[in-house]
Design a protein around this motif. Structure first.
Motif, short mmCIF file in Angstrom:
data_model
loop_
_atom_site.label_atom_id
_atom_site.label_comp_id
_atom_site.label_asym_id
_atom_site.label_seq_id
_atom_site.Cartn_x
_atom_site.Cartn_y
_atom_site.Cartn_z
N LEU A 298 -29.63 63.20 -92.86
CA LEU A 298 -29.62 61.90 -91.99
C LEU A 298 -29.88 60.52 -92.74
O LEU A 298 -29.75 59.55 -92.48
CB LEU A 298 -30.82 61.93 -90.88
N LEU A 303 -22.06 56.10 -96.03
CA LEU A 303 -20.98 55.72 -95.03
C LEU A 303 -19.53 55.27 -95.62
O LEU A 303 -19.72 54.25 -96.23
CB LEU A 303 -21.60 54.94 -93.91
N HIS A 309 -19.76 60.53 -93.29
CA HIS A 309 -20.64 60.26 -94.34
C HIS A 309 -20.66 61.22 -95.32
O HIS A 309 -20.43 62.36 -95.09
CB HIS A 309 -22.28 60.46 -93.32
N GLN A 311 -22.42 63.71 -97.79
CA GLN A 311 -23.40 64.31 -98.28
C GLN A 311 -23.49 64.97 -99.70
O GLN A 311 -22.32 64.83 -100.28
CB GLN A 311 -23.18 65.60 -97.40
N LEU B 111 -18.88 54.34 -86.00
CA LEU B 111 -19.29 54.51 -87.48
C LEU B 111 -18.36 53.86 -87.92
O LEU B 111 -18.17 53.33 -89.24
CB LEU B 111 -19.56 55.76 -87.89
N ARG B 118 -27.07 51.64 -87.71
CA ARG B 118 -26.84 53.15 -87.17
C ARG B 118 -28.18 53.61 -86.84
O ARG B 118 -29.37 53.63 -87.31
CB ARG B 118 -26.61 53.92 -88.63
N THR B 120 -30.25 57.37 -85.33
CA THR B 120 -30.33 58.88 -86.01
C THR B 120 -29.27 59.70 -85.28
O THR B 120 -28.51 60.33 -85.71
CB THR B 120 -31.70 59.34 -85.49
N LYS B 123 -25.74 59.48 -86.65
CA LYS B 123 -25.37 60.24 -87.79
C LYS B 123 -25.74 61.62 -87.70
O LYS B 123 -25.26 62.58 -88.57
CB LYS B 123 -26.53 59.78 -89.05
N SER B 125 -25.92 65.48 -87.55
CA SER B 125 -24.61 66.47 -87.40
C SER B 125 -25.21 67.74 -87.53
O SER B 125 -24.36 68.79 -87.18
CB SER B 125 -23.68 66.35 -88.69
N ASN B 185 -22.02 63.46 -83.72
CA ASN B 185 -21.38 63.25 -85.04
C ASN B 185 -21.35 64.70 -85.75
O ASN B 185 -21.56 64.59 -87.12
CB ASN B 185 -22.32 62.17 -85.80
N MET B 189 -19.43 64.50 -91.18
CA MET B 189 -19.95 64.74 -92.65
C MET B 189 -18.89 65.18 -93.56
O MET B 189 -17.92 66.02 -93.12
CB MET B 189 -21.12 65.65 -92.81
#
Lengths: 443, 370
Positions: A298, A303, A309, A311, B111, B118, B120, B123, B125, B185, B189
């Motif tokens: 999180l 981004l 996103h 990681q 996004l 943004r 929580t 985002k 996942s 989401n 990732m």
């Protein structure tokens, strides 16, 4: 644009609330004494003006000051020393509006005033997620468990008995320079680059502790490191890194860690962003998968333009910045300057730093001061004579892998402008004809 | 190699060979470091082994309803996160920015296009991460205080606020894997980048051109005049000797500093103490400013809001009466709830009685700056 100081090099005006009564009296006396003493030529004004207090010379020389004619203070007057009262401007500071709760915030290191590569312990940047505590070391424990032959517990007594190493490494928050992805947002190098420090850390190689527990380093490809604070910060560390140069550290710059930096125990993960240097370290767990923790799912995720996103972005790539002169400063006169800054790379040593005074059109290679160490700050400097014309100062570092610090445009083309993290772009400082330096983006 | 070293090495090798299958007693023999460290007990491991991995390894059995989650939320979470998880006052919002279509695709479309802040939920996942987050770090001022079932309940309520599950929903270890498939989401990732390993491939490849290089000399962005002083007076943030001085930004007419002048956060603690006198410094060192602003609500009410309420209350206008000071000092030391909405302040036992009284007297006097 502001007017240049009429007589560069003279005592600078400062707001009265900042000065003590003694300071104000001293300043007024000097101003009075210098009245009527004309600066002889333009040359004298553009060089540092010597405040000639009388026809025969400088009162700072001719009149012995009190410190030359009186008894000074005894030893241990201050049992734990602190900086001169004249150095109080250099402090850790928050960036207004960056966060709304100061227990989950950042205090930036005043890079604009530091020399060499070592950050004084009291000026090491701070980043806490749920406040800091001053933990009693007698009650602190480190547990190592998971894919190990035997889960073990170590006290601080245990850890300080073990063979130790001391190494100098930089620590940089992944979000350093994160406010500048889209446009200029902050005025000085303290705020653009001050989530960065470099200290000598002392501790036990993590590999020795993993050996001691009989860690399964084949199946156990990942470690979880966890802090003892309220947020119980957790991050995944690859076993490959852990067996390389990661330390379980208790020492910083020759003394114990400061509470704000994880006293009594923190992880040191050279070259990797600060979030992985878990403070108040209480637990290491060996596992066979990454742990997908809150601060790698999180938060601390980058981004990209496509909405995904990234990681586990961890490595701090090669970067540099000129710290003097830098944004929010004003050159006091024309003439010679030792332009100086710092360079670093999470992938090894800095090989070269180039400096431009014309916005990147032409470059000269700077001097690297020793020591030049892997995954540590390296101080660079270069001679520069300011002729009073506007300039655009930049530095560009190259590390031992051959990677060249990028322009912001290159990073934006791949990552967009919303990733927050891992902005290692070339920094531009604009020098105006007035001598004032400010933070600008050229592209 | 000296005899001693050779002997030590031999002993270590023998110990290593013997120690491979040893238990606690044998471990000391295996270790290079005799007498250092000890085996962890099962109870000790259980006490700290709280992480829940992406595949739900480590998740304790239990369950919690949306209804129970709402009760806990109102009492312990809403003061920071807002009644509906929408608040942007203290932290970034928990809820918002996701659509029904995102639930279908598992990628939050806003996004890619939006400059919106943004949340929580935009985002998130992995449901294991949400569960782990709440259990280890929430509530903000009392982390690790929720029971396992209450962590399930708060998680369920957040999912309900995000319109992913109905009000009748009960989240449990049995259905959490299925429920995760609703996260907007969940497919958002990636680990396809070069920043995980030291040998990873960089995104960009600049060249080290030295002369007549291509560059853009047009200034695209700089600090606007009105924001010159937004970080305080830069003259006071630079050394006063050497080739440079800090620019004096305080005398600008468009100073933005006023916007921050009454907000304790955002200024260095020392400057705060110098500028504002002892009580504010005391409030900073005692941790009060983590939750209270001087004149505005953060997690709890601002000190001047407290002063205003009690001054207008049944104290006969005598705001700094000993009775009021004693009452407020008691609230600081022992904790309080219900006075300012459903949130509660835990007991602050680390604040000494003397300091609590000093703080209470200052608050009762209207929390003055000087």
């Amino acid at each position: 644009m502001r007017k240049p100081a009429e007589r560069p090099g003279r005592l600078q005006r400062a707001p009265e609330f900042h000065l003590t009564d003694d300071d104000i009296r001293t300043a007024r006396r000097r101003a009075f004494l210098t009245q009527g003493v004309a600066l002889a030529t333009l040359g004298a004004a553009t060089a540092i003006a010597r405040a000639t207090d009388s026809p025969s010379g400088d009162d700072a020389i001719l009149k012995l000051p009190a410190h030359s004619t009186t008894l000074g203070q005894p030893v241990a007057a201050r049992a734990y020393g602190s900086p001169s009262v004249h150095e109080q401007n250099l402090q850790r500071r928050e960036s207004p509006g960056l966060t709304r709760v100061s227990a989950a915030s950042v205090a930036f290191t005043p890079l604009q005033g530091l020399f060499g590569i070592i950050t004084p312990s009291g000026l090491h940047f701070e980043r806490h997620h749920q406040g800091w505590h001053d933990i009693d070391p007698a009650g602190h424990r480190l547990m190592i468990h998971g894919l190990v032959k035997e889960a073990r517990v170590y006290t601080m007594d245990d850890l300080l008995r073990l063979p130790s190493v001391s190494r100098i490494h930089f620590i940089e928050c992944g979000a350093n320079t994160g406010m500048e992805w889209n446009n200029v947002a902050v005025p000085t190098v303290q705020y653009t680059h001050g989530m960065l420090s470099c200290c000598e850390f002392t501790g036990v190689p993590l590999s020795a502790l993993l050996d001691d527990c009989g860690a399964d380093t084949k199946k156990g490809r990942f470690l979880l490191a966890e802090g003892a604070d309220g947020s119980s910060m957790t991050r995944t560390i690859a076993m490959e890194r852990a067996q390389d140069d990661v330390l379980v550290a208790y020492g910083m710059n020759g003394e114990m860690l400061r509470p704000e930096n994880g006293y009594p125990l923190r992880l040191v993960v050279p070259g990797v962003q600060g979030i992985s240097w878990v403070k108040w370290l209480r637990r290491i767990k060996v596992g066979d998968q990454p742990f997908n923790t809150k601060d790698e799912t999180l938060h601390y995720v980058d981004l990209m333009k496509n909405g995904l996103h990234r990681q586990y972005t961890s490595i701090q790539e090669c970067k540099s910045v000129i710290t003097s002169p830098s944004g929010g400063q004003r050159l006091i006169a024309r003439g010679f300057f030792n332009v100086s800054g710092i360079a670093w790379s999470g992938r090894g040593k800095v090989k070269r730093v180039d400096v431009s005074a014309d916005g990147g059109r032409n470059w000269r290679t700077a001097r690297l001061e020793t020591p030049v160490l892997p995954k540590a700050l390296t101080r660079f400097s270069i001679d520069w004579t300011w002729d009073g014309s506007p300039a655009l100062l930049q530095s560009r570092a190259i590390d031992e892998t051959g990677y060249v610090q990028p322009r912001i445009r290159q990073l934006r083309e791949v990552r967009g402008t919303r990733s927050i993290y891992h902005n290692n772009a070339i920094q531009t400082w604009r020098v105006s004809a007035s001598g004032e330096v400010d933070n600008v983006h050229l592209e | 190699m000296s005899t001693w070293n050779r002997r030590a090495l031999a002993a270590a090798l023998v110990a290593l060979a013997l120690g491979a299958a040893s238990s606690i007693a044998g471990a000391e023999g295996r270790s290079r470091f005799a007498g250092i460290g000890r085996a962890a007990t099962p109870a000790e491991i259980d006490a700290w082994n709280i992480d829940v991995r992406k595949d739900f390894t480590g998740l304790p059995n239990g369950s919690g309803s949306v209804a129970r989650g709402e009760e806990i939320w109102q009492a312990k979470c809403a003061s920071c996160h807002g009644t509906f998880g929408e608040s942007n006052e203290v932290f970034n919002p928990v809820i918002g920015g996701t659509t029904v279509d995102d639930v279908r695709t598992g990628i939050v479309k806003s996004l890619t296009t939006s400059e919106l802040q943004r949340t929580t939920m935009m985002k998130l996942s992995s449901l294991a991460t949400l569960w782990d987050y709440i259990r280890r770090a929430m509530p903000w001022n009392a982390p690790k205080s929720l029971s396992v079932d209450d962590v399930y309940a708060v998680s369920a309520y957040i999912l309900n606020l995000a319109d992913l599950v109905p009000a009748s929903f009960v989240l449990s270890d049995a259905n959490i894997r299925e429920t995760e498939k609703l996260l907007p989401n969940r497919n958002g990732m990636t680990t396809a980048h070069g920043l995980w390993n030291v040998g990873g491939k960089p995104d960009v490849a600049n060249t080290a051109c030295m002369h007549n290089c291509e560059t853009d000399l047009k200034i695209q962005s700089f600090i606007p005049e009105y924001a010159r002083n937004a970080h305080g007076n830069l003259a006071l943030q630079n050394r006063e000797i050497g080739g440079t001085r800090g620019v004096d930004t305080a005398d600008d007419a468009h100073s933005a500093a006023a916007a921050f002048a009454t907000v304790a956060i955002g200024e260095p603690a020392a400057a705060r103490a110098r500028a504002s006198g002892e009580p504010i410094a005391l409030a900073a060192t005692q941790g009060c400013l983590a939750c209270h602003g001087i004149d505005r609500k953060l997690v709890g009410p601002g000190f001047r809001e407290i002063a205003a309420r009690y001054r207008n209350g049944g104290n006969g206008g005598n705001a700094a009466s000993d009775a009021l000071v004693s009452q407020l000092a008691g609230k600081i030391r022992n904790g309080t709830s219900g006075s300012w909405g459903p949130g509660s302040m835990p007991a602050q036992a680390q604040v000494s009685a003397t300091n609590a009284e000093s703080l209470a007297r200052w608050i009762a006097a209207g929390a003055p700056s000087q």
